[in-house]
Each structure stands twice: as structure tokens, then as C-alpha cells.
Design a protein around this motif. Structure first.
Motif, PDB file in Angstrom:
ATOM      1  N   VAL A 272       0.851  -1.181   0.000  1.00  0.00           N
ATOM      2  CA  VAL A 272       0.000   0.000   0.000  1.00  0.00           C
ATOM      3  C   VAL A 272       0.895   1.241   0.000  1.00  0.00           C
ATOM      4  CG1 VAL A 272      -1.719   1.320   1.307  1.00  0.00           C
ATOM      5  CG2 VAL A 272      -1.885  -1.171   1.210  1.00  0.00           C
ATOM      6  N   VAL A 273       0.701   2.111  -0.996  1.00  0.00           N
ATOM      7  CA  VAL A 273       1.490   3.341  -1.075  1.00  0.00           C
ATOM      8  C   VAL A 273       0.642   4.571  -0.771  1.00  0.00           C
ATOM      9  CG1 VAL A 273       3.195   2.416  -2.678  1.00  0.00           C
ATOM     10  CG2 VAL A 273       1.132   3.515  -3.576  1.00  0.00           C
ATOM     11  N   GLY A 274      -0.674   4.409  -0.827  1.00  0.00           N
ATOM     12  CA  GLY A 274      -1.552   5.530  -0.561  1.00  0.00           C
ATOM     13  C   GLY A 274      -2.989   5.072  -0.466  1.00  0.00           C
ATOM     14  N   TYR A 275      -3.859   6.063  -0.297  1.00  0.00           N
ATOM     15  CA  TYR A 275      -5.288   5.785  -0.177  1.00  0.00           C
ATOM     16  C   TYR A 275      -6.056   6.853  -0.929  1.00  0.00           C
ATOM     17  CZ  TYR A 275      -3.899   2.770   3.698  1.00  0.00           C
ATOM     18  OH  TYR A 275      -3.319   1.800   4.456  1.00  0.00           O
ATOM     19  N   GLU A 276      -7.192   6.457  -1.482  1.00  0.00           N
ATOM     20  CA  GLU A 276      -8.118   7.441  -2.037  1.00  0.00           C
ATOM     21  C   GLU A 276      -9.303   7.496  -1.092  1.00  0.00           C
ATOM     22  OE1 GLU A 276     -10.425   8.761  -6.098  1.00  0.00           O
ATOM     23  OE2 GLU A 276      -9.241   6.931  -6.112  1.00  0.00           O
TER      24      GLU A 276
ATOM     25  N   LEU B  68      -7.867  13.277  -2.000  1.00  0.00           N
ATOM     26  CA  LEU B  68      -9.213  13.781  -1.710  1.00  0.00           C
ATOM     27  C   LEU B  68      -9.826  14.337  -2.986  1.00  0.00           C
ATOM     28  CD1 LEU B  68      -8.180  15.913   1.389  1.00  0.00           C
ATOM     29  CD2 LEU B  68      -9.173  13.632   1.451  1.00  0.00           C
ATOM     30  N   ASN B  69     -11.016  13.897  -3.318  1.00  0.00           N
ATOM     31  CA  ASN B  69     -11.734  14.456  -4.450  1.00  0.00           C
ATOM     32  C   ASN B  69     -12.379  15.766  -4.018  1.00  0.00           C
ATOM     33  OD1 ASN B  69     -11.481  12.400  -6.598  1.00  0.00           O
ATOM     34  ND2 ASN B  69     -12.409  11.101  -5.044  1.00  0.00           N
ATOM     35  N   VAL B  70     -12.142  16.807  -4.794  1.00  0.00           N
ATOM     36  CA  VAL B  70     -12.600  18.143  -4.438  1.00  0.00           C
ATOM     37  C   VAL B  70     -13.358  18.738  -5.617  1.00  0.00           C
ATOM     38  CG1 VAL B  70     -11.809  20.440  -3.757  1.00  0.00           C
ATOM     39  CG2 VAL B  70     -10.583  18.433  -2.957  1.00  0.00           C
ATOM     40  N   SER B  71     -14.467  19.392  -5.322  1.00  0.00           N
ATOM     41  CA  SER B  71     -15.233  20.038  -6.384  1.00  0.00           C
ATOM     42  C   SER B  71     -14.720  21.457  -6.607  1.00  0.00           C
ATOM     43  CB  SER B  71     -16.721  20.076  -6.021  1.00  0.00           C
ATOM     44  OG  SER B  71     -16.963  21.040  -5.017  1.00  0.00           O
ATOM     45  N   ALA B  72     -15.013  21.993  -7.769  1.00  0.00           N
ATOM     46  CA  ALA B  72     -14.631  23.375  -8.061  1.00  0.00           C
ATOM     47  C   ALA B  72     -15.303  24.326  -7.070  1.00  0.00           C
ATOM     48  CB  ALA B  72     -14.997  23.736  -9.495  1.00  0.00           C
ATOM     49  N   ASN B  73     -16.512  23.992  -6.623  1.00  0.00           N
ATOM     50  CA  ASN B  73     -17.196  24.841  -5.641  1.00  0.00           C
ATOM     51  C   ASN B  73     -16.433  24.899  -4.325  1.00  0.00           C
ATOM     52  OD1 ASN B  73     -19.222  25.455  -7.415  1.00  0.00           O
ATOM     53  ND2 ASN B  73     -20.681  23.999  -6.562  1.00  0.00           N
ATOM     54  N   GLN B  74     -15.841  23.778  -3.923  1.00  0.00           N
ATOM     55  CA  GLN B  74     -15.048  23.784  -2.698  1.00  0.00           C
ATOM     56  C   GLN B  74     -13.809  24.640  -2.873  1.00  0.00           C
ATOM     57  OE1 GLN B  74     -15.279  19.318  -2.515  1.00  0.00           O
ATOM     58  NE2 GLN B  74     -14.862  19.773  -0.374  1.00  0.00           N
TER      59      GLN B  74
ATOM     60  N   GLN C  24       3.184  16.606   0.429  1.00  0.00           N
ATOM     61  CA  GLN C  24       2.953  15.596  -0.596  1.00  0.00           C
ATOM     62  C   GLN C  24       2.027  14.484  -0.132  1.00  0.00           C
ATOM     63  OE1 GLN C  24       6.086  16.458   0.446  1.00  0.00           O
ATOM     64  NE2 GLN C  24       6.687  17.760  -1.250  1.00  0.00           N
ATOM     65  N   ARG C  25       1.735  14.444   1.164  1.00  0.00           N
ATOM     66  CA  ARG C  25       0.918  13.355   1.701  1.00  0.00           C
ATOM     67  C   ARG C  25      -0.581  13.596   1.555  1.00  0.00           C
ATOM     68  NH1 ARG C  25       2.658  11.192   7.212  1.00  0.00           N
ATOM     69  NH2 ARG C  25       1.534   9.369   6.413  1.00  0.00           N
ATOM     70  N   LEU C  26      -0.982  14.824   1.278  1.00  0.00           N
ATOM     71  CA  LEU C  26      -2.389  15.115   0.973  1.00  0.00           C
ATOM     72  C   LEU C  26      -2.457  15.493  -0.505  1.00  0.00           C
ATOM     73  CD1 LEU C  26      -3.883  17.120   3.978  1.00  0.00           C
ATOM     74  CD2 LEU C  26      -4.586  14.892   3.133  1.00  0.00           C
ATOM     75  N   VAL C  27      -3.164  14.717  -1.281  1.00  0.00           N
ATOM     76  CA  VAL C  27      -3.271  14.916  -2.722  1.00  0.00           C
ATOM     77  C   VAL C  27      -4.678  15.412  -3.029  1.00  0.00           C
ATOM     78  CG1 VAL C  27      -3.150  13.775  -4.970  1.00  0.00           C
ATOM     79  CG2 VAL C  27      -1.616  13.054  -3.119  1.00  0.00           C
ATOM     80  N   VAL C  28      -4.775  16.473  -3.804  1.00  0.00           N
ATOM     81  CA  VAL C  28      -6.073  17.021  -4.193  1.00  0.00           C
ATOM     82  C   VAL C  28      -6.394  16.559  -5.603  1.00  0.00           C
ATOM     83  CG1 VAL C  28      -7.326  19.158  -4.698  1.00  0.00           C
ATOM     84  CG2 VAL C  28      -5.881  19.005  -2.665  1.00  0.00           C
TER      85      VAL C  28
END
Length: 171
Positions: free
Chosen positions: A11-15, A70-76, A98-102
Motif C-alpha cells: 500500500v502506497v496511498g489511499y483514495e 481527496l476528491n474536491v469540487s470546483a465549488n469547494q 505531498q501526503r495530501l493529494v487534491v
């Protein structure tokens, strides 16, 4: 959802996949409840809670190289506070940026505004990776890849499905 390095099966990351366990309707997928949060202007608060939970998770144990996307909307992103929330959580939990990916979906970029671009640039300049998710499903021109401060793209499955079996896809 874990993301694996295929060669080592580690495991290298999570979604961060958002689901709602509703008391009577069972497990609800994001398309069922996120539009309601957007409509009621609660999506920024929801996003803030998600950022906090992801940062707390990273600080509590996975390897220092493990990341969460983290999936982010344009509104956010356009609320003028999202980048500050992410950077504050990174500082509060003493995480490498680098540990939080948008991840931002291509569909939300159909009408980009300057506030979204500013937030993305602020995050990218701080070292937070920005990925364009579901690329190939919308109507965005390839120039978005050049003009937006993105670190990479995630191609939509429908864009690449069947390539091994399709002689035209091998070209």
C-alpha cells in the motif's frame, strides 16, 4: 480505498471515497447526497471535515511516505478557504505536503474561474500534488494540462477500456 504498488503489492496511498451509511436507505454513493450538500451550501464544511479526517489518519500511523487523495469540487476550491484549510491541517498534524493529494474532476473545470486557479496554484506552490481526475470524459481541451497547476492526470477508465483488445488502440 488502498492504492497498491503493483510490483511489490504494498500500500502506497489511499483514495478517500466518501459514502454515507444511511439509517434506513443503506449505503449511499456520493452522487446521491453530494448534490444536496452543494445545493444547501454545506459542501465547504463537508470538505473541511474530510481534510481534517484525512490529515488525522495520516498522522496516526501509516508510513511517512503514504498519502491520501481527496476528491474536491470546483465549488469547494472556489470558496477562498479550501487551500488554507488544507495547509493548516498539514501544519497542525506536521505532515509533508505531498501526503495530501487534491483531485479535481475534469468535468468541474468546464468553466474555470480565477479563484479556483488561485487556490490550485497556492496548494501546488506549497507542495500539495494536484491531480486532474477522470480526464478524457469531459470537454476540456488539452491546454488545461498546460494552463492549470496540475501535477498529473488520472485517465477515466472509459477512455482506456478495451485498448488491449482493440487493434486501433494499439496504434
Amino acid at each position: 480505498q488502498p492504492v497498491l504498488e503493483l510490483s511489490t503489492r504494498t500500500v502506497v496511498g489511499y483514495e478517500a471515497l466518501v459514502r454515507w451509511q444511511h439509517p434506513t436507505r443503506g449505503l449511499l454513493m456520493p452522487g446521491t447526497f453530494l448534490p444536496l450538500l452543494e445545493e444547501r451550501e454545506l459542501i465547504a464544511q463537508f470538505g473541511a471535515a474530510l481534510v481534517e479526517q484525512a490529515a488525522r489518519f495520516l498522522a496516526s500511523g501509516p508510513a511517512d511516505s503514504t498519502w491520501v487523495s481527496l476528491n474536491v469540487s470546483a465549488n469547494q476550491l472556489g470558496d477562498s478557504e479550501f487551500a488554507d484549510r488544507v495547509l493548516s491541517a498539514i501544519g497542525r498534524y506536521q505532515l509533508s505536503p505531498q501526503r495530501l493529494v487534491v483531485e479535481l474532476t475534469e468535468a468541474s473545470l468546464v468553466a474555470p474561474n480565477t479563484r479556483v486557479r488561485h487556490e490550485l496554484t497556492e496548494l501546488r506552490n506549497a507542495g500539495v500534488p494536484i491531480l486532474l481526475d477522470d480526464f478524457g470524459t469531459g470537454v476540456s481541451p488539452l491546454s488545461y494540462l498546460r494552463d492549470l497547476p496540475v501535477s498529473g492526470v488520472k485517465l477515466d477508465m472509459s477512455f482506456v477500456a478495451g485498448i488491449p483488445e482493440d487493434p486501433a488502440g494499439a496504434r
